[in-house]
Motif scaffolding. Structure first.
Motif, short mmCIF file in Angstrom:
data_model
loop_
_atom_site.label_atom_id
_atom_site.label_comp_id
_atom_site.label_asym_id
_atom_site.label_seq_id
_atom_site.Cartn_x
_atom_site.Cartn_y
_atom_site.Cartn_z
N ASN A 50 -2.57 -1.11 -0.69
CA ASN A 50 -2.24 -0.50 -1.68
C ASN A 50 -2.61 -1.86 -2.45
OD1 ASN A 50 -1.67 0.34 -4.06
ND2 ASN A 50 -0.13 1.55 -3.60
N PRO A 51 -3.90 -2.61 -2.72
CA PRO A 51 -3.41 -3.45 -3.80
C PRO A 51 -2.47 -3.60 -4.62
CG PRO A 51 -5.70 -2.12 -4.20
CD PRO A 51 -4.59 -1.44 -3.20
N LEU A 52 -1.63 -2.25 -5.04
CA LEU A 52 -0.27 -2.66 -5.85
C LEU A 52 0.43 -3.74 -5.12
CD1 LEU A 52 0.23 0.60 -7.82
CD2 LEU A 52 -0.85 -1.36 -8.67
N ASN A 53 1.13 -3.17 -3.41
CA ASN A 53 1.07 -3.98 -2.49
C ASN A 53 0.94 -5.63 -2.06
OD1 ASN A 53 3.29 -1.10 -2.70
ND2 ASN A 53 1.94 -0.23 -0.48
N GLN A 54 0.05 -5.49 -3.10
CA GLN A 54 -0.03 -7.11 -2.94
C GLN A 54 -0.42 -8.04 -4.06
OE1 GLN A 54 -4.95 -6.80 -1.42
NE2 GLN A 54 -4.36 -5.25 0.40
N VAL A 55 0.30 -7.26 -4.87
CA VAL A 55 0.62 -8.45 -6.00
C VAL A 55 2.26 -9.44 -5.17
CG1 VAL A 55 1.17 -8.35 -8.39
CG2 VAL A 55 -0.15 -7.19 -7.92
N HIS B 223 -3.04 20.53 0.03
CA HIS B 223 -2.38 19.94 -0.54
C HIS B 223 -1.43 19.18 -0.71
CE1 HIS B 223 -0.21 19.05 -4.42
NE2 HIS B 223 1.10 19.66 -4.22
N GLN B 224 -0.48 19.24 1.00
CA GLN B 224 0.76 18.95 2.06
C GLN B 224 0.15 17.60 1.58
OE1 GLN B 224 1.72 22.21 4.23
NE2 GLN B 224 3.31 23.19 2.64
N TYR B 225 -0.45 18.15 3.03
CA TYR B 225 -1.65 16.35 3.79
C TYR B 225 -1.90 14.95 2.37
CZ TYR B 225 -2.80 18.86 7.64
OH TYR B 225 -3.13 19.86 9.22
N LYS B 226 -2.49 15.82 0.97
CA LYS B 226 -2.74 14.49 0.08
C LYS B 226 -1.10 14.07 -0.46
CE LYS B 226 -7.35 15.48 -1.53
NZ LYS B 226 -7.60 16.30 -2.29
N ASP B 227 -0.49 15.30 -0.75
CA ASP B 227 1.03 14.50 -1.18
C ASP B 227 1.65 13.09 0.70
OD1 ASP B 227 1.33 15.59 -3.11
OD2 ASP B 227 2.46 17.43 -2.22
N MET B 228 1.08 13.96 1.74
CA MET B 228 2.08 12.84 2.59
C MET B 228 1.36 11.64 2.85
SD MET B 228 2.11 15.95 5.74
CE MET B 228 3.44 13.93 6.87
N ILE B 229 -0.11 11.52 2.46
CA ILE B 229 -1.20 10.36 2.44
C ILE B 229 -0.24 9.10 0.67
CG2 ILE B 229 -3.27 9.65 1.59
CD1 ILE B 229 -4.25 12.48 3.34
N TRP B 230 -0.42 10.20 -0.45
CA TRP B 230 0.15 9.17 -1.52
C TRP B 230 1.28 9.17 -0.85
CZ3 TRP B 230 -1.27 7.29 -5.81
CH2 TRP B 230 -0.83 7.04 -6.25
N LYS B 231 2.60 9.42 -0.14
CA LYS B 231 3.89 8.95 0.16
C LYS B 231 3.19 7.57 0.97
CE LYS B 231 6.84 12.94 -0.78
NZ LYS B 231 7.36 13.26 0.33
N LEU B 232 2.18 7.31 2.34
CA LEU B 232 1.50 6.27 2.70
C LEU B 232 1.54 5.47 1.97
CD1 LEU B 232 0.52 8.62 5.75
CD2 LEU B 232 3.32 7.16 5.56
N TRP B 233 0.56 5.75 0.92
CA TRP B 233 -0.67 5.00 0.54
C TRP B 233 0.32 3.92 -0.53
CZ3 TRP B 233 -4.45 2.29 0.01
CH2 TRP B 233 -5.04 1.73 -1.90
N LYS B 234 2.06 4.35 -1.06
CA LYS B 234 2.43 3.44 -2.14
C LYS B 234 3.18 2.85 -1.35
CE LYS B 234 5.12 6.79 -3.49
NZ LYS B 234 6.16 8.25 -4.56
N LYS B 235 3.60 3.17 0.42
CA LYS B 235 4.18 1.61 0.59
C LYS B 235 2.79 0.84 2.17
CE LYS B 235 8.40 4.33 1.22
NZ LYS B 235 9.27 5.02 2.43
N SER B 236 1.75 1.42 2.13
CA SER B 236 0.58 0.99 2.97
C SER B 236 0.43 -0.82 2.36
CB SER B 236 -0.34 1.45 2.62
OG SER B 236 -1.29 0.63 3.00
#
Length: 232
Positions: free
Chosen positions: A225-230, A209-222
């Motif tokens: 992430n297609p959301l960051n490519q908009v 669970h802790q690993y996934k929390d860290m990955i989600w935070k990294l994903w939001k800025k990666s």
């Protein structure tokens, strides 16, 4: 009648002394002749030969003394061991506990074993404290909120929420995407697998669970992430 003569004790003593002296002289002469005979039979010995014989005799005597000392020391050790195994009869008669006698060497051995045991326990406790501190530090890093957020990043609590916001943000600039959730899920899955392996190597010991929390935070800025490519 003739006059009876008494015994002259002084003259008798003098004769006995002369006889003893003569016997002693004859004995010395006999011993001297015997020694001369054996010396002649053995031949003349040099001074170095006599010294070697004397040294050999001294070494033999020293070796005999060392052997005797070792024998006495071993005997003493055996007696001490037997005394340690033998129960105390006085304590048994008075009804007290039978305590075997312990030698000084045994006491020293027990103290050394106790010291080694305490050192090992202290080292193990220190390692446990270090692991606990590292784990707490990891948890602190994972649970601390990120206050330096980028306003251009779309915030979402889940993948489904991100799909909805991506669709809304992409409507003015992008052509209609019939299945945006599939593209986002595939991208996130690939990103999660890659980052999970890296985090497990860099920060071992955390929960999934802790690993996934860290990955989600990294994903939001990666940038993956297609959301960051908009484009705005």
């Amino acid at each position: 009648m003739p006059k009876k003569m008494g015994v002259n004790t002084k003259a008798e003593a003098a004769r006995e002394r002369r006889s003893a002296a003569e016997a002693d002289r004859r004995d010395r002469d006999a011993r001297g002749k015997e020694e001369a005979y054996w010396q002649a039979a053995e031949g003349p010995k040099s001074r170095s030969a006599r010294r070697r014989e004397e040294d050999a005799e001294k070494r033999a005597e020293a070796a005999a003394r060392r052997a005797e000392n070792r024998r006495l020391a071993e005997l003493e050790q055996q007696q001490l061991a037997a005394a340690a195994r033998r129960p105390d009869r006085k304590a048994a008669r008075v009804g007290g506990p039978v305590v075997p006698k312990v030698t000084e060497a045994e006491l020293l051995r027990r103290r050394e074993e106790e010291r080694i045991r305490l050192e090992r326990e202290a080292e193990a406790a220190k390692k446990r404290q270090a692991r606990t501190a590292e784990k707490e530090e990891y948890e602190r890093v994972v649970l601390v909120a990120n206050t330096n957020r980028d306003d251009s990043i779309i915030e979402a609590r889940s993948v489904e929420d991100a799909i909805v916001k991506m669709s809304i943000a992409a409507e003015p600039a992008l052509p209609p995407d019939r299945h945006p959730e599939r593209r986002l899920k595939v991208s996130y899955k690939a990103f999660e697998e890659a980052e999970l392996a890296k985090l497990k190597e860099e920060k071992p010991g955390l929960t999934l669970h802790q690993y996934k929390d860290m990955i989600w935070k990294l994903w939001k800025k990666s940038p993956d992430n297609p959301l960051n490519q908009v484009q705005p």
